[in-house]
Scaffold this motif. Structure first.
Motif, PDB file in Angstrom:
ATOM      1  N   GLU A   1      19.492  37.536  36.943  1.00 59.96           N
ATOM      2  CA  GLU A   1      18.541  38.036  37.925  1.00 59.96           C
ATOM      3  C   GLU A   1      18.061  36.900  38.850  1.00 59.96           C
ATOM      4  OE1 GLU A   1      17.826  40.769  38.912  1.00 59.96           O
ATOM      5  OE2 GLU A   1      15.799  40.781  39.773  1.00 59.96           O
ATOM      6  N   ARG A   2      17.870  35.723  38.260  1.00 60.63           N
ATOM      7  CA  ARG A   2      17.446  34.562  39.069  1.00 60.63           C
ATOM      8  C   ARG A   2      18.488  34.218  40.125  1.00 60.63           C
ATOM      9  NH1 ARG A   2      12.163  33.627  38.809  1.00 60.63           N
ATOM     10  NH2 ARG A   2      11.443  33.864  36.673  1.00 60.63           N
ATOM     11  N   PHE A   3      19.729  34.256  39.709  1.00 61.83           N
ATOM     12  CA  PHE A   3      20.808  33.899  40.639  1.00 61.83           C
ATOM     13  C   PHE A   3      20.940  34.974  41.728  1.00 61.83           C
ATOM     14  CE2 PHE A   3      25.449  33.310  41.700  1.00 61.83           C
ATOM     15  CZ  PHE A   3      25.330  32.030  42.225  1.00 61.83           C
ATOM     16  N   ARG A   4      20.732  36.211  41.329  1.00 61.77           N
ATOM     17  CA  ARG A   4      20.794  37.308  42.314  1.00 61.77           C
ATOM     18  C   ARG A   4      19.732  37.099  43.400  1.00 61.77           C
ATOM     19  NH1 ARG A   4      18.408  41.941  43.664  1.00 61.77           N
ATOM     20  NH2 ARG A   4      16.858  41.964  41.995  1.00 61.77           N
ATOM     21  N   LEU A   5      18.517  36.778  42.973  1.00 66.57           N
ATOM     22  CA  LEU A   5      17.433  36.602  43.946  1.00 66.57           C
ATOM     23  C   LEU A   5      17.674  35.390  44.841  1.00 66.57           C
ATOM     24  CD1 LEU A   5      14.459  37.479  41.576  1.00 66.57           C
ATOM     25  CD2 LEU A   5      15.334  38.862  43.495  1.00 66.57           C
ATOM     26  N   TYR A   6      18.204  34.334  44.239  1.00 73.54           N
ATOM     27  CA  TYR A   6      18.536  33.129  45.030  1.00 73.54           C
ATOM     28  C   TYR A   6      19.615  33.468  46.060  1.00 73.54           C
ATOM     29  CZ  TYR A   6      21.295  28.764  45.712  1.00 73.54           C
ATOM     30  OH  TYR A   6      22.040  27.728  46.228  1.00 73.54           O
ATOM     31  N   ALA A   7      20.644  34.205  45.643  1.00 81.56           N
ATOM     32  CA  ALA A   7      21.718  34.600  46.566  1.00 81.56           C
ATOM     33  C   ALA A   7      21.144  35.448  47.696  1.00 81.56           C
ATOM     34  CB  ALA A   7      22.809  35.366  45.816  1.00 81.56           C
ATOM     35  N   ARG A   8      20.236  36.357  47.342  1.00 83.18           N
ATOM     36  CA  ARG A   8      19.656  37.210  48.378  1.00 83.18           C
ATOM     37  C   ARG A   8      18.902  36.371  49.404  1.00 83.18           C
ATOM     38  NH1 ARG A   8      16.611  42.474  46.914  1.00 83.18           N
ATOM     39  NH2 ARG A   8      14.692  41.331  46.626  1.00 83.18           N
ATOM     40  N   HIS A   9      18.135  35.416  48.871  1.00 80.51           N
ATOM     41  CA  HIS A   9      17.379  34.573  49.797  1.00 80.51           C
ATOM     42  C   HIS A   9      18.335  33.811  50.725  1.00 80.51           C
ATOM     43  CE1 HIS A   9      13.709  32.688  51.163  1.00 80.51           C
ATOM     44  NE2 HIS A   9      14.391  31.558  51.225  1.00 80.51           N
ATOM     45  N   CYS A  10      19.391  33.272  50.170  1.00 84.26           N
ATOM     46  CA  CYS A  10      20.336  32.486  50.980  1.00 84.26           C
ATOM     47  C   CYS A  10      21.034  33.349  52.026  1.00 84.26           C
ATOM     48  CB  CYS A  10      21.380  31.816  50.091  1.00 84.26           C
ATOM     49  SG  CYS A  10      20.668  30.554  49.039  1.00 84.26           S
TER      50      CYS A  10
ATOM     51  N   GLY B   1      26.386  36.923  37.045  1.00 82.25           N
ATOM     52  CA  GLY B   1      25.696  36.295  38.182  1.00 82.25           C
ATOM     53  C   GLY B   1      26.552  36.393  39.436  1.00 82.25           C
ATOM     54  N   HIS B   2      27.825  36.116  39.277  1.00 80.09           N
ATOM     55  CA  HIS B   2      28.749  36.231  40.414  1.00 80.09           C
ATOM     56  C   HIS B   2      28.719  37.646  40.975  1.00 80.09           C
ATOM     57  CE1 HIS B   2      32.431  36.618  42.717  1.00 80.09           C
ATOM     58  NE2 HIS B   2      32.701  37.668  41.956  1.00 80.09           N
ATOM     59  N   ALA B   3      28.821  38.629  40.071  1.00 81.33           N
ATOM     60  CA  ALA B   3      28.876  40.030  40.520  1.00 81.33           C
ATOM     61  C   ALA B   3      27.584  40.413  41.243  1.00 81.33           C
ATOM     62  CB  ALA B   3      29.107  40.945  39.319  1.00 81.33           C
ATOM     63  N   ALA B   4      26.454  39.956  40.714  1.00 78.15           N
ATOM     64  CA  ALA B   4      25.170  40.291  41.346  1.00 78.15           C
ATOM     65  C   ALA B   4      25.081  39.640  42.729  1.00 78.15           C
ATOM     66  CB  ALA B   4      24.017  39.822  40.451  1.00 78.15           C
ATOM     67  N   ALA B   5      25.539  38.385  42.824  1.00 75.44           N
ATOM     68  CA  ALA B   5      25.488  37.686  44.113  1.00 75.44           C
ATOM     69  C   ALA B   5      26.465  38.341  45.097  1.00 75.44           C
ATOM     70  CB  ALA B   5      25.836  36.207  43.920  1.00 75.44           C
ATOM     71  N   TYR B   6      27.623  38.739  44.581  1.00 74.03           N
ATOM     72  CA  TYR B   6      28.614  39.416  45.440  1.00 74.03           C
ATOM     73  C   TYR B   6      27.968  40.625  46.104  1.00 74.03           C
ATOM     74  CZ  TYR B   6      32.773  41.979  46.869  1.00 74.03           C
ATOM     75  OH  TYR B   6      33.715  42.652  47.610  1.00 74.03           O
TER      76      TYR B   6
END
Ligand code: BGC
Length: 466
Positions: free
Chosen positions: A153-162, A212-217
């Protein structure tokens, strides 16, 4: 024949040798790659920085410190690489700068990366942006890093911000650099922070990296910038070759890392299953179809020998092929391996490929020229067989902090004097520029540096014509 005839013959030969053996095709990306912690300097808020301060952790006793001071010098660096002909650059964002505390995003850090990407675009260089290249913010490391399920979830939110803050400036996104190397070095071999040696932890980390990859994708593709974005991973691929091809034991010993190290992650991101040996048909449905492209990082081949006395190494010893040239790092230089991993990746997944890293630790530039032409000839060979390869990003643009090896390993097209921060292109930088200028390999270059590749270019179509 008189001297005129000789002259005529010499002229004809010169035009022949300067003709292209291969054209890489329109829109091919040419450049090199870096990673934030290795070049920026003063990344004090991540787990690597903290770990480096412990004596004995870095082989040559150095610490990343100011590194290449690229955080401040990026405009001159980019201008230099553009001057060398590069039309693309791969870099990574430093999570610990962007999100210094959980949920707190730092706008000066985002402004910085907007300037970085804007500078590249202004120079006519296409950025490829990596979200995670080995380092974690301290706060994340302290809650268990990639072992803890919270990371997804942390990585997803970071990806969203970026993607929200930077997505108008970059279209090519790599979620995670070399999940296999990260998990292996940090959780199996125990060489990198957090120095765990535990098979279960390794599998937990890898599964969280897939999630994490899938969430960021999804975050990237579903964002307002999603329509233009392409998302992939950069996977480290090695050739694992049995020592005695006739031995079933050596063959199994080589097949295991091929499956677990090379393909487990890519497979999970393709079909949504975490397979043997890192999960027994464990479903990860969110990962299905989450690779728009595959980034191939290729360096070397390992010869694998079944070794009953090495249970800790899964009964397999690996070593470079005896008698072959090795880099300063002790890795075999084996350009045909790049073709082999590209072919294997294409046959399995049929996704567009970028070479996201390929290079050699070679301080005096004795092997790099031949390695460069050799590996490019192997890329050309794959293209000529119809494989969709869209770019080549050399590792690295300049010398930098080589993780637990410190500054001793020199991978740069440009040499860096870390006392003065002076940059000096190595001879191979000019050779690379020459290839880029032609957008192709000249017969002469293949002849001089990689004669064993000449047969690839006799007959058949090149990518531009076929
Ligand atoms: C990594 C780079 C590293 C390079 C050379 C790759 O595994 O992504 O960060 O510097 O290899 O060892």
């Amino acid at each position: 024949p008189g001297p005129r005839a000789h002259l005529h013959l010499a002229r004809r030969l010169t035009t022949m040798v300067s003709e292209l053996a291969h054209d890489f095709g329109d829109d091919f990306l040419w450049g090199a790659a870096t990673a934030a912690h290795q070049v920026e300097g003063n990344n004090t808020n991540n787990d690597w920085w903290r770990w480096e301060q412990i004596p004995g952790k870095i082989a040559d006793g150095t610490r990343s410190g100011l590194a290449c001071d690229h955080y401040n010098r990026f405009p001159e660096d980019f201008a230099q690489w553009r001057g060398m002909g590069h039309n693309a650059h791969r870099l990574s964002l430093e999570w610990s700068r962007i999100e210094p505390r959980p949920g707190v995003y730092d706008s000066p850090a985002i402004d910085h990366y907007r300037q970085v990407l804007g500078t590249l675009l202004g120079l006519g260089m296409e950025p490829m942006v990596t979200l995670h290249h080995f380092t974690n913010p301290l706060w994340l490391a302290d809650i268990g890093g990639w072992e803890s399920d919270e990371v997804v979830e942390r990585f997803r939110l970071y990806a969203r911000h970026c993607i929200d803050a930077l997505g108008d400036l970059a279209h090519l996104w790599v979620t995670i650099n070399e999940p296999n190397v990260y998990a292996y070095h940090s959780y199996t071999a125990g060489l990198w922070p957090p120095q765990v040696k535990d098979f279960r932890a390794t599998t937990a980390v890898l599964r969280n990296m897939v999630r994490g990859h899938a969430a960021a994708y999804r975050e990237i593709r579903e964002s307002v910038h999603g329509a233009a974005a392409k998302v992939g991973v950069a996977q480290h691929l090695r050739v694992f070759q049995p020592w005695r091809p006739w031995s079933p034991f050596d063959r199994i010993a080589a097949a295991l890392p091929h499956r677990a190290f090379n393909h487990w992650f890519l497979q999970a991101c393709t079909d949504g299953w975490a397979g043997f040996p890192l999960g027994l048909r464990h479903r990860l449905p969110e990962a299905l179809g989450t690779l728009d492209f595959i980034g191939v990082n290729y360096y070397s081949r390992d010869i694998v020998r079944f070794t009953p006395s090495a249970p800790g190494e899964l009964f397999a010893r690996t070593f470079p092929a005896p008698g072959r040239p090795v880099s300063d790092y002790g890795m075999e230089l084996y350009p045909p391996g790049l073709y082999r991993v590209i072919r294997d990746t294409w046959d399995r997944y049929r996704r567009p490929i970028y070479i996201t890293e390929n290079g050699v630790a070679d301080r005096v530039d004795q092997f790099r020229p031949a390695a460069l032409i050799g590996h490019l000839a192997e890329v050309a060979r794959a293209q000529r067989e119809g494989i969709d390869i869209r770019g080549y990003l050399h590792w690295s643009s300049m010398d930098n902090f080589e993780w637990s090896e410190g500054f001793k390993m020199r991978f740069g097209l440009v040499a860096v004097d870390f006392e003065t921060q002076e940059r000096t292109p190595r001879p191979s930088a000019a050779l690379y520029s020459d290839v880029i200028r032609r957008n192709g390999l000249a017969w002469e270059q293949v002849q001089n540096f990689y004669p064993s590749g000449l047969p690839y270019f006799v007959g058949g179509a090149s990518s531009s014509s076929g």
